[in-house]
Each structure stands twice: as C-alpha cells, then as structure tokens.
Scaffold this active site. Structure first.
Site, PDB file in Angstrom:
ATOM      1  N   CYS A 186      -0.727 -23.571   4.484  1.00 29.04           N
ATOM      2  CA  CYS A 186      -0.373 -23.018   3.183  1.00 29.04           C
ATOM      3  C   CYS A 186      -0.591 -23.992   2.054  1.00 29.04           C
ATOM      4  O   CYS A 186      -0.354 -25.187   2.210  1.00 29.04           O
ATOM      5  CB  CYS A 186       1.098 -22.613   3.191  1.00 29.04           C
ATOM      6  SG  CYS A 186       1.252 -20.877   2.932  1.00 29.04           S
ATOM      7  N   CYS A 200       9.495 -14.494   2.384  1.00 31.76           N
ATOM      8  CA  CYS A 200       8.357 -15.062   1.679  1.00 31.76           C
ATOM      9  C   CYS A 200       8.925 -16.005   0.612  1.00 31.76           C
ATOM     10  O   CYS A 200       9.313 -15.548  -0.460  1.00 31.76           O
ATOM     11  CB  CYS A 200       7.633 -13.870   1.047  1.00 31.76           C
ATOM     12  SG  CYS A 200       6.085 -14.237   0.326  1.00 31.76           S
ATOM     13  N   GLY A 231      -5.005  -8.409   5.144  1.00 33.15           N
ATOM     14  CA  GLY A 231      -5.264  -8.315   6.579  1.00 33.15           C
ATOM     15  C   GLY A 231      -6.198  -7.162   6.918  1.00 33.15           C
ATOM     16  O   GLY A 231      -7.152  -7.337   7.686  1.00 33.15           O
ATOM     17  N   LYS A 248      -6.212 -24.715  -4.281  1.00 32.55           N
ATOM     18  CA  LYS A 248      -5.770 -23.317  -4.290  1.00 32.55           C
ATOM     19  C   LYS A 248      -6.681 -22.464  -5.184  1.00 32.55           C
ATOM     20  O   LYS A 248      -7.030 -21.337  -4.829  1.00 32.55           O
ATOM     21  CB  LYS A 248      -4.314 -23.244  -4.750  1.00 32.55           C
ATOM     22  CG  LYS A 248      -3.780 -21.841  -4.791  1.00 32.55           C
ATOM     23  CD  LYS A 248      -2.490 -21.660  -4.069  1.00 32.55           C
ATOM     24  CE  LYS A 248      -2.210 -20.188  -3.889  1.00 32.55           C
ATOM     25  NZ  LYS A 248      -0.950 -19.921  -3.282  1.00 32.55           N
ATOM     26  N   GLY A 273      -1.365 -16.325   5.027  1.00 30.84           N
ATOM     27  CA  GLY A 273      -2.757 -15.901   5.088  1.00 30.84           C
ATOM     28  C   GLY A 273      -3.499 -16.316   6.352  1.00 30.84           C
ATOM     29  O   GLY A 273      -4.078 -15.474   7.040  1.00 30.84           O
ATOM     30  N   ALA A 309      -1.860   6.998   3.738  1.00 29.25           N
ATOM     31  CA  ALA A 309      -1.263   7.675   4.895  1.00 29.25           C
ATOM     32  C   ALA A 309       0.154   8.115   4.567  1.00 29.25           C
ATOM     33  O   ALA A 309       0.922   7.367   3.965  1.00 29.25           O
ATOM     34  CB  ALA A 309      -1.247   6.736   6.083  1.00 29.25           C
ATOM     35  N   GLY A 319      -4.401   0.443   5.906  1.00 27.80           N
ATOM     36  CA  GLY A 319      -4.034  -0.591   4.935  1.00 27.80           C
ATOM     37  C   GLY A 319      -5.248  -1.422   4.587  1.00 27.80           C
ATOM     38  O   GLY A 319      -5.943  -1.909   5.497  1.00 27.80           O
ATOM     39  N   ALA A 320      -5.532  -1.557   3.298  1.00 26.15           N
ATOM     40  CA  ALA A 320      -6.726  -2.311   2.872  1.00 26.15           C
ATOM     41  C   ALA A 320      -6.322  -3.470   1.967  1.00 26.15           C
ATOM     42  O   ALA A 320      -6.889  -3.669   0.897  1.00 26.15           O
ATOM     43  CB  ALA A 320      -7.714  -1.375   2.180  1.00 26.15           C
ATOM     44  N   GLY A 321      -5.325  -4.227   2.429  1.00 26.03           N
ATOM     45  CA  GLY A 321      -4.944  -5.451   1.715  1.00 26.03           C
ATOM     46  C   GLY A 321      -5.630  -6.634   2.373  1.00 26.03           C
ATOM     47  O   GLY A 321      -6.718  -6.507   2.950  1.00 26.03           O
TER      48      GLY A 321
END
Ligand SMILES: Cc1cc2nc3c(=O)[nH]c(=O)nc-3n(C[C@H](O)[C@H](O)[C@H](O)COP(=O)(O)OP(=O)(O)OC[C@H]3O[C@@H](n4cnc5c(N)ncnc54)[C@H](O)[C@@H]3O)c2cc1C
Length: 425
Positions: free
Chosen positions: A353, A159, A12, A388, A320, A78, A8-10
């Site tokens: 946040c 969320c 995180g 932000k 985040g 994957a 996963g390359a988001g």
C-alpha cells in the site's frame, strides 16, 4: 462452451474480465455486469475531495474497451443473484445466465447504522466519486468559514488507510492556504491503536503514524465508537479493553469526513450459503464459494475474519494488490474448471500500500497480510507521494488498454520477490 459472468465493474471486476480473456476458449462467452458504463479509480477519491483531481481525470467510459476486447458489457446492474438457477436478475427485468460467476460488487456503505452519519446526514465520505465531489464542495465552504475538523473511520470500518490519507491531505492543503492555525483537527478511529489499520499494524506503522499525527498537530481518539452525529457535533465513546465505555466526548466540527462500515450489496445479501450475515461473499482459499461451487468472489465484497479481537469492531482491509492476487488466482481456477480440472491456485493476499500525505506518505508491505509475517515493512518519504501519482496514471492506462498485468509489471514484481499466487498451477 461456457457463459462466464463477472458481476461488478470496479477495480477488481474490470481486471477480472481482462484476466479471464486469457483463459476462455473461442466458444465461451464473457460478460461483465456493471452499473452504468463509467469506471472510477477509487484510490484517487481523497484527491478529488480536496480539489487536486477533477472527475474526468479518474473516470473511464468502459464501453469502447469492453467492445474492443469482445466482452459483452451489460450496464443495467444486477437486482439479485439467483444461485439455485445459475442466473442473475437484472434491474431492467431481464436475466443473465451463467456457468461460472465471479462476484466483484465491492461494498455497500452502512451509513444508516449510525444516526446522522454520512452525506445524507452531517459527515462527508470519500468512498465514491460523487461523495468525494460533494466533500470537496463542503471543504471549499468550510475554508471560507473555518472551525474544527474531525476525520476518521467508525466502528466496523475496514478501510483505514484513506482516512489517514485524507487527514494528512487536509492538513497539507490547509497549510498551503495558510489557514491551518485556525483549524483544530481530531482523528477518530475504531482501531485499538494508531496505525493498526485493521492488520494489527504493518512494520512500524504505529510509531510512524502517531509521530506524523503529532508533528501535524492532529489529536486522536482510538477504540472510538461513534454514538451519533448531530449537525456540527459528533458524540464519541471511548471503549476500554473490558468493553465498557471509559469516556464520552462531544466533538464540535465545522467539517467532518468519516469512513463507514462496509457490508455486502443488496444483490447478494441474505442468500443462504453464499453470503455471511453481513452480506459478504463466503469463499474458500481458492476464492470459491463452498456451497455454490461455480461462484467465486473477489475484492471488498468477500468475507475475511478480523485479525483478532479488539474493544471496538475493526475489519480487515482489502487493498488493491491483494485484490489483484485474488483476480489472478480466480482466473487460473476458472481456467482449470473450463479444462475439466480441479482448481488449485491460491492468492497470496499480500498487502502492498501507498498512503499519500499530500507532500509525503507511507508505504507498507505485509506478506502475508495476517501476522506473523515473512515480510513486515513500512517506510516514509516524499517518494511515496510521487509513487502514488505514478501508480494512478499507470493503473488508469491499464484499464483503458484492457490489460490486467502487462509483462513488465510481472517482471518487476517477480524481481522484487512479490507474488500473487502461493500455489503454482
Ligand atoms: C477512498 C478509498 C481509497 C482507497 N485507496 C486505496 C489505495 O490507495 N490503495 C489500495 O490498495 N486500496 C485502496 N482502497 C481499497 C480498494 O483498493 C478499493 O476499495 C477498490 O476499489 C476495491 O475494489 P472492488 O472491485 O472490490 O470494489 P469497487 O472498486 O468498489 O467495485 C465494485 C463495483 O461493483 C459495482 N456494483 C455494486 N453492486 C452492483 C450491482 N448490483 N450490479 C452491478 N454492479 C454492481 C459497483 O458499482 C462498483 O463499480 C481504497 C478504498 C477506498 C474506499
């Protein structure tokens, strides 16, 4: 010599790879498996969905930075993790072996759990940039032919911040266009009260967000379960504390954005011992899977129990900074394992946040995330909007440079007493 793979390359996964660079040895191999080569900054999606950001402003091609950092980047995605064989089956039929694996696959969006929900049905979404762009097109069509708006988050969602953000941003944009008076707005949420946020509130988020919704003439329904969505009409059940339906309301709409429930992605769902029944990766307090001890999980893809019982299911958000704390703990723990030591580091999971309203916003800090807390603070002001925007630019700069936490960031956070780890190495 070890093979370390980040899946996963988001938000995180990318930071995870950068932070692991500091712990791997010269003979170790670091691989990231993504889906394509493009990174998108998810927190900017509400702005994309109103036309305040273009895709190219929040999109980064990871090819160059990964090559510069000597990270082996595989873009084919994957198909399935095979923990019993320490390998990942990729979508092109090849396999990636690993000695240590960090799963950072984010959420699968469960639109299919409610008839008519989602971009394939009758409501918009801002979870992915493609959906946010589609929502913007739908908003422009709506602006030419106004009617009621319904915004919110459905049962099982975790969320909530972005749902509030988008409601307030819509209100700001409609006022700018001088058409707000033509648009009745309703906020529909599975939270038991406004400002619960999946965290049983932070500081005074209950009165703060209720008051802002009132100021901006946005009505709300809490403990709401969306039964189904037809073209231009949402059927919503309000659930009482006893679990029974108190009232069923049919809400007409000309534009709607509803955040879905999340579940784990197909590549990990249904693997005994690795994931829970919803497909979230089970981890201990060191971010490590108890059964497959060479697998770690970070970000939205991990299993966290709800803060307490609610009439309608409500999940815990993974925000985040909380994810960044998981990244740091995991990097340290894999570093320990590479040196033959036991992992000891525990992430704080503190939630910090910034929720933008378009012309102001709400900031909150929950430390720790689950009450009772040592720090439980929220505040409102125009400064949140500017903070932000500044954070977006700063974060994208970090991703482009291949840095997880520059020294000045660590220095500022330490100065504020906000830490990522609860247990020093
Ligand atoms: C609209 C929105 C706004 C948000 N705004 C904020 C905010 O303002 N502040 C805040 O703190 N938090 C915010 N969050 C929460 C959180 O910070 C983000 O969701 C964040 O992107 C989560 O990071 P992640 O790495 O867990 O998942 P993602 O960033 O979603 O990354 C997961 C990655 O895994 C990849 N992947 C999935 N399956 C596979 C596979 N089989 N093979 C290879 N790759 C795969 C995906 O393509 C994706 O790139 C927001 C969330 C949403 C949805």
């Amino acid at each position: 010599m070890a093979d370390i793979v980040v899946l996963g390359a988001g938000l995180g996964g990318t930071l995870m790879a950068y932070e692991l660079l500091g712990v791997v040895g010269p003979g170790d191999r670091l691989t990231v498996i993504g889906q394509g080569s493009l990174y998108h900054f998810v927190p900017s999606n509400p702005w994309v969905a109103i036309g305040w950001r273009e895709r190219d402003e929040v999109e980064i091609d990871l090819t160059d930075v990964m090559a510069r950092k000597r990270i082996n980047y595989l873009r084919q995605g994957a198909k399935r993790v095979v923990p019993a064989e320490n390998r990942i089956e990729l979508n092109d039929g090849t396999s990636a072996p690993y000695d240590y694996l960090v799963i950072a696959t984010g959420p699968d969006l469960a639109f299919d759990e409610i008839a008519g929900l989602g971009p394939e049905g009758h409501t918009q979404s801002i979870c992915h940039i493609d959906q946010a762009e589609k929502a913007h097109d739908a908003f422009e069509t709506f602006a030419r032919n106004q009617g009621p708006i319904v915004v919110g988050a459905v049962q099982g969602a975790s969320c909530f911040g972005p749902a509030y953000e988008y409601a307030f941003i819509l209100d700001t944009e409609l006022r700018k266009r001088r058409i707000r008076d033509k648009v009745p707005m309703t906020f529909v949420t599975s939270e038991p009260y406004i400002g619960h946020l999946g965290l049983d509130g932070v500081g005074d988020t209950k009165s703060l967000l209720e008051s802002r919704l009132r100021d901006r003439h946005i009505k709300w329904i809490t403990s709401a379960r969306v039964h189904h969505v037809d073209d231009g009409k949402m059927t919503v059940e309000e659930v009482g504390d006893d679990g029974n339906v108190k009232k069923t309301t049919e809400l007409p709409f000309a534009f709607s954005m509803m955040l879905p429930a999340f579940r784990g992605v197909g590549a990990v769902r249904g693997i005994e011992g690795l994931t829970n029944p919803r497909g979230f990766v089970v981890v201990d307090k060191r971010q490590r899977n108890p059964k497959f001890k060479n697998i770690f999980g970070i970000g939205v893809c991990i299993a966290i129990p709800p803060v307490g019982p609610t009439p309608v299911p409500v999940g815990v958000p993974k925000t985040g900074f909380m994810i960044e704390s998981m990244v740091t703990a995991t990097a340290h723990n894999i570093g320990s394992l590479l040196k033959g030591k036991e992992p000891t580091d525990v992430a704080t999971w503190n939630a910090i946040c910034l929720a933008d309203f378009g012309d102001s916003g709400v900031a909150f800090v929950a430390e720790p995330q689950i009450p009772p807390r040592n720090l439980n603070w929220s505040a409102e002001g125009k400064w949140v909007h500017y903070a932000k925007v500044a954070f977006e630019k700063y974060f994208l700069h970090k991703i482009r440079r291949g840095e997880s936490e520059p020294f000045y960031e660590r220095w500022v956070m330490e100065g504020l007493g906000i830490r990522k780890l609860t247990h020093a190495r």
